[in-house]
Design a protein around this motif. Structure first.
Motif, PDB file in Angstrom:
ATOM      1  N   SER A 136       0.326 -10.396 -13.220  1.00 32.47           N
ATOM      2  CA  SER A 136      -0.281 -10.418 -11.738  1.00 32.47           C
ATOM      3  C   SER A 136      -1.742 -10.509 -12.022  1.00 32.47           C
ATOM      4  O   SER A 136      -2.316 -10.178 -12.812  1.00 32.47           O
ATOM      5  N   ASN A 137      -2.151 -11.629 -11.188  1.00 30.79           N
ATOM      6  CA  ASN A 137      -3.458 -11.865 -11.282  1.00 30.79           C
ATOM      7  C   ASN A 137      -4.359 -11.320 -10.071  1.00 30.79           C
ATOM      8  O   ASN A 137      -5.421 -11.431  -9.628  1.00 30.79           O
ATOM      9  N   SER A 138      -3.758 -10.030  -9.590  1.00 33.73           N
ATOM     10  CA  SER A 138      -4.166  -9.200  -8.374  1.00 33.73           C
ATOM     11  C   SER A 138      -5.455  -8.466  -8.910  1.00 33.73           C
ATOM     12  O   SER A 138      -5.427  -8.194 -10.064  1.00 33.73           O
ATOM     13  N   ASP A 139      -6.189  -7.917  -7.976  1.00 32.80           N
ATOM     14  CA  ASP A 139      -7.355  -7.268  -8.234  1.00 32.80           C
ATOM     15  C   ASP A 139      -6.957  -5.812  -8.800  1.00 32.80           C
ATOM     16  O   ASP A 139      -7.313  -5.474  -9.715  1.00 32.80           O
ATOM     17  N   ASP A 140      -5.767  -5.209  -8.497  1.00 32.85           N
ATOM     18  CA  ASP A 140      -5.172  -4.216  -8.984  1.00 32.85           C
ATOM     19  C   ASP A 140      -4.900  -4.159 -10.433  1.00 32.85           C
ATOM     20  O   ASP A 140      -5.170  -3.178 -11.248  1.00 32.85           O
TER      21      ASP A 140
ATOM     22  N   TYR B 296      -7.354 -15.042  14.911  1.00 30.99           N
ATOM     23  CA  TYR B 296      -8.353 -14.917  13.963  1.00 30.99           C
ATOM     24  C   TYR B 296      -8.003 -13.548  13.145  1.00 30.99           C
ATOM     25  O   TYR B 296      -7.181 -12.701  13.389  1.00 30.99           O
ATOM     26  N   VAL B 297      -8.280 -13.474  11.462  1.00 28.93           N
ATOM     27  CA  VAL B 297      -8.108 -12.635  10.681  1.00 28.93           C
ATOM     28  C   VAL B 297      -9.407 -11.966  10.131  1.00 28.93           C
ATOM     29  O   VAL B 297     -10.104 -12.872   9.495  1.00 28.93           O
ATOM     30  N   ASN B 298      -9.937 -10.987  10.474  1.00 32.84           N
ATOM     31  CA  ASN B 298     -11.124 -10.278   9.969  1.00 32.84           C
ATOM     32  C   ASN B 298     -10.951  -9.751   8.406  1.00 32.84           C
ATOM     33  O   ASN B 298      -9.931  -9.331   8.296  1.00 32.84           O
ATOM     34  N   ASP B 299     -12.034  -9.823   7.674  1.00 32.33           N
ATOM     35  CA  ASP B 299     -12.139  -9.513   6.485  1.00 32.33           C
ATOM     36  C   ASP B 299     -10.964  -9.968   5.571  1.00 32.33           C
ATOM     37  O   ASP B 299     -10.144  -9.046   5.028  1.00 32.33           O
ATOM     38  N   SER B 300     -10.679 -11.297   5.757  1.00 35.62           N
ATOM     39  CA  SER B 300      -9.335 -11.945   5.053  1.00 35.62           C
ATOM     40  C   SER B 300      -9.277 -11.927   3.680  1.00 35.62           C
ATOM     41  O   SER B 300      -8.366 -11.996   2.985  1.00 35.62           O
ATOM     42  N   GLY B 301     -10.630 -11.637   2.998  1.00 40.48           N
ATOM     43  CA  GLY B 301     -10.454 -11.660   1.127  1.00 40.48           C
ATOM     44  C   GLY B 301      -9.898 -10.323   0.967  1.00 40.48           C
ATOM     45  O   GLY B 301      -9.603 -10.265  -0.356  1.00 40.48           O
ATOM     46  N   VAL B 302      -9.570  -9.451   1.643  1.00 41.27           N
ATOM     47  CA  VAL B 302      -8.689  -8.228   1.280  1.00 41.27           C
ATOM     48  C   VAL B 302      -7.402  -8.748   0.293  1.00 41.27           C
ATOM     49  O   VAL B 302      -6.918  -7.830  -0.450  1.00 41.27           O
ATOM     50  N   VAL B 303      -6.808  -9.786   0.637  1.00 39.01           N
ATOM     51  CA  VAL B 303      -5.592 -10.206   0.152  1.00 39.01           C
ATOM     52  C   VAL B 303      -5.909 -10.149  -1.330  1.00 39.01           C
ATOM     53  O   VAL B 303      -4.716 -10.210  -2.164  1.00 39.01           O
ATOM     54  N   SER B 304      -6.897 -10.238  -1.946  1.00 45.08           N
ATOM     55  CA  SER B 304      -7.090 -10.254  -3.486  1.00 45.08           C
ATOM     56  C   SER B 304      -6.500  -9.087  -4.324  1.00 45.08           C
ATOM     57  O   SER B 304      -6.246  -9.078  -5.336  1.00 45.08           O
ATOM     58  N   LYS B 305      -6.299  -8.001  -3.527  1.00 45.87           N
ATOM     59  CA  LYS B 305      -5.996  -6.838  -3.999  1.00 45.87           C
ATOM     60  C   LYS B 305      -4.698  -6.972  -4.750  1.00 45.87           C
ATOM     61  O   LYS B 305      -4.322  -6.432  -5.551  1.00 45.87           O
TER      62      LYS B 305
END
Length: 409
Positions: free
Chosen positions: A45-49, A381-390
């Motif tokens: 996985s290339n996820s942050d986790d 709209y989607v706020n703080d959309s960068g959370v998907v990197s998790k």
């Protein structure tokens, strides 16, 4: 970053996408690789986790900050507890420090582990002094997060006498436990799961082998949702997936039949087709074994204009956010009526509002991704959309490739 998202111009989508490796499988295999270095892993996985897990496993002394990664917190707690001579402070984000871990700590302490709470009793951060553990029996509640149980199973083969785990009460999230044990079997570690008892044998080394991580079924859920909300004739192919998957979320194929989506397995890919128009009024599901897809299903039902009652969600309030409370707030922005209790969510047959609302994501990757397919029906709209990197860093790029119109607000 705040994004504005609206539907593709052509709602009969035809597309093939390669999905990142499963975060769940990746983190389990990374821990096994740390214990048995002869193992090699492909399609990580290339996820942050996953990246946080890799970095954490390389530390021998000092602070290990896992940020928002709950899986890493649980797995690394057991790992460092049985690594003789390693001394670490295992910490994370503000939200991580609010997520309970006493059940796992108590279990490890009963085996002889040396773990102290650095701040608040029962919660991270944890001061862990690794010890050789020779005790071989432990018991813990069965209705807790399966990650506690998997955490103990994964380190068990490295313990001097293996481990017998007695689960007290009704077991939840069984597929995730079975995934862990199947991976142990795959690398040659003897184990059994009978009734409420799990046994994992000790082993000094495993045969060298290369393990390929299956793509993430949780990530596939968002494309199931897109297909369910799209026009008849839509077809999306996703790779790489197995029909006999170890992942609990593979139940998606069966669930989304009811929502008009046909799944076809072809070699290492799945083909999702919008096969029929949904005519039911409400969907009732027990998601005890797959709680991570509850948000996606609720949003799909909202988009289809049908109600749902989703139960077995008792682990959701202690995730990255209180997912039940967050879902109620965000679904109601779109005109829905939602009722929640400690373990369920009920969506009353909704009328979708077309106001351009802003979805808050609560530092939770699944909040952003679960709502994204709703753009098939209304822009928002989607706020703080960068959370998907998790868990899925390429999410917005892959969604854009389907034709969704995504712009920075």
């Amino acid at each position: 970053m705040k994004l504005h998202i609206s539907s593709p111009e052509n709602q009969q989508i035809q597309k093939s996408i390669q999905i990142t490796g499963s975060k769940s499988e990746t983190n389990r295999l990374l821990l096994l690789q740390a214990l048995f270095p002869s193992l090699k892993i492909e399609n990580l996985s290339n996820s942050d986790d996953a990246q946080v897990m890799q970095k954490g496993l390389q530390v021998t002394v000092g602070e290990v900050d896992i940020h928002h990664a709950g899986t890493a917190m649980r797995f690394l707690t057991s790992y460092f507890a049985c690594q003789e001579g390693k001394e670490v402070l295992l910490t994370g984000s503000h939200r991580m420090k609010e997520r309970p871990i006493s059940v796992l700590v108590d279990a490890l302490r009963s085996l002889g582990a040396e773990i102290e709470y650095a701040e608040n009793e029962g919660y991270p951060p944890l001061k862990i002094s690794g010890k050789k553990i020779s005790a071989s029996k432990v018991s813990l509640p069965a209705n807790i997060s399966s990650q506690y149980i998997s955490s103990l199973c994964l380190v068990a083969p490295s313990l001097e006498n293996g481990l017998e785990i007695e689960l007290v009460g009704k077991i939840t999230s069984v597929p995730y436990i079975k995934m862990t044990l199947a991976l142990l079997t795959e690398v040659g570690i003897v184990n059994s799961f009978e009734g409420n008892s799990i046994n994992v044998s000790s082993i000094s080394e495993v045969k060298p082998s290369t393990l390929v991580v299956e793509s993430d079924w949780s990530a596939a859920s968002y494309f199931y949702s897109v297909v369910a909300l799209a026009d008849l004739g839509t077809e999306i192919e996703l790779a790489s997936y197995k029909q006999n998957s170890l992942q609990g979320d593979s139940v998606l194929a069966e669930i989304y039949k009811k929502l008009g989506v046909k799944t076809t397995f072809d070699n290492n890919a799945i083909r999702l087709q919008k096969a029929q128009v949904v005519e039911m009024e409400s969907l009732n599901l027990d998601l005890s074994n797959a709680p991570d897809i509850a948000q996606t299903i609720a949003v799909t039902c909202l988009g289809l204009g049908i109600g749902c009652k989703l139960t077995g969600l008792h682990t959701l309030p202690i995730k990255e956010t209180d997912r039940l409370a967050a879902m109620k707030t965000e679904l109601e922005k779109f005109g829905a009526t939602v009722e929640i209790d400690k373990e369920s969510l009920t969506l009353i047959i909704p009328t979708l509002s077309n106001d351009e609302v802003a979805v808050d994501t609560y530092h939770d990757h699944r909040m952003a991704m679960a709502f994204a397919p709703l753009a098939m029906k209304t822009s928002f709209y989607v706020n703080d959309s960068g959370v998907v990197s998790k868990s899925y860093p390429d999410f917005w790029t892959d969604f854009e490739s389907l034709g969704f119109q995504i712009t920075e607000a």
